[in-house]
Design a protein around this motif. Sequence first.
Motif, mmCIF file in Angstrom:
data_model
loop_
_atom_site.group_PDB
_atom_site.id
_atom_site.type_symbol
_atom_site.label_atom_id
_atom_site.label_comp_id
_atom_site.label_asym_id
_atom_site.label_seq_id
_atom_site.Cartn_x
_atom_site.Cartn_y
_atom_site.Cartn_z
ATOM 1 N N VAL A 45 -3.588 -30.355 -12.764
ATOM 2 C CA VAL A 45 -2.825 -30.594 -13.998
ATOM 3 C C VAL A 45 -2.242 -29.284 -14.513
ATOM 4 O O VAL A 45 -1.067 -29.217 -14.893
ATOM 5 C CB VAL A 45 -3.713 -31.266 -15.071
ATOM 6 N N THR A 70 0.652 -28.083 -12.280
ATOM 7 C CA THR A 70 1.829 -28.938 -12.468
ATOM 8 C C THR A 70 2.508 -28.640 -13.802
ATOM 9 O O THR A 70 3.735 -28.514 -13.869
ATOM 10 C CB THR A 70 1.420 -30.420 -12.363
ATOM 11 N N ALA A 121 2.842 -32.565 -8.195
ATOM 12 C CA ALA A 121 1.745 -33.464 -8.565
ATOM 13 C C ALA A 121 1.447 -34.455 -7.442
ATOM 14 O O ALA A 121 0.286 -34.707 -7.115
ATOM 15 C CB ALA A 121 2.080 -34.204 -9.863
#
Length: 173
Positions: free
Chosen positions: A116, A119, A143
């Motif tokens: 996360v 990204t 992702a």
Amino acid sequence: MSHGIRTDTHGADGETRKERVNREMMELLNELRVALPGVQFLLAFLLIVPFQETIDRTTDFQRDVYFVALAASAVATALLIAPAAQHRVLFRQHDKEALLHRSSRSAFAGLLALAVAMTAAVLLVLDVLFSRTLAWASAGVLAALLAWWWVAVPFWIRSHDRQDDSEDAGVPA
């Protein structure tokens, strides 16, 4: 604590349960040595961003994405360091197998948080430098790549593995 399981029996490979747990713990800690420098570098980078002269030119969207990247990298750092910290605190407590299972889950959650963070960081940088469309497209590709190689492929392989993984310390346990 042995959880009612004998630790002196030998598996098919001649390794005792205790030897296997010790080996798997060392393997996990070695794997974390690979991930930690990257997540720590990302966190350090994100911590200095607000002190740049151009920070006042960011949009609300960019500040929101920055928050997600910073929070996710801090969480990833904490989760990836947790196994070493717990190992040190619980040293000689004779419950290494439970520690191994917790550490494996922590490492996996840390890698998800790192995905996360990576990204979001890519989304932020590309939005600042190029366009929102390119930023979203590139972040989406990253992702998908991370989801595929870090999650889907390993779980697919694991689900199709003919070996008995009942003693495996992997995720989910």
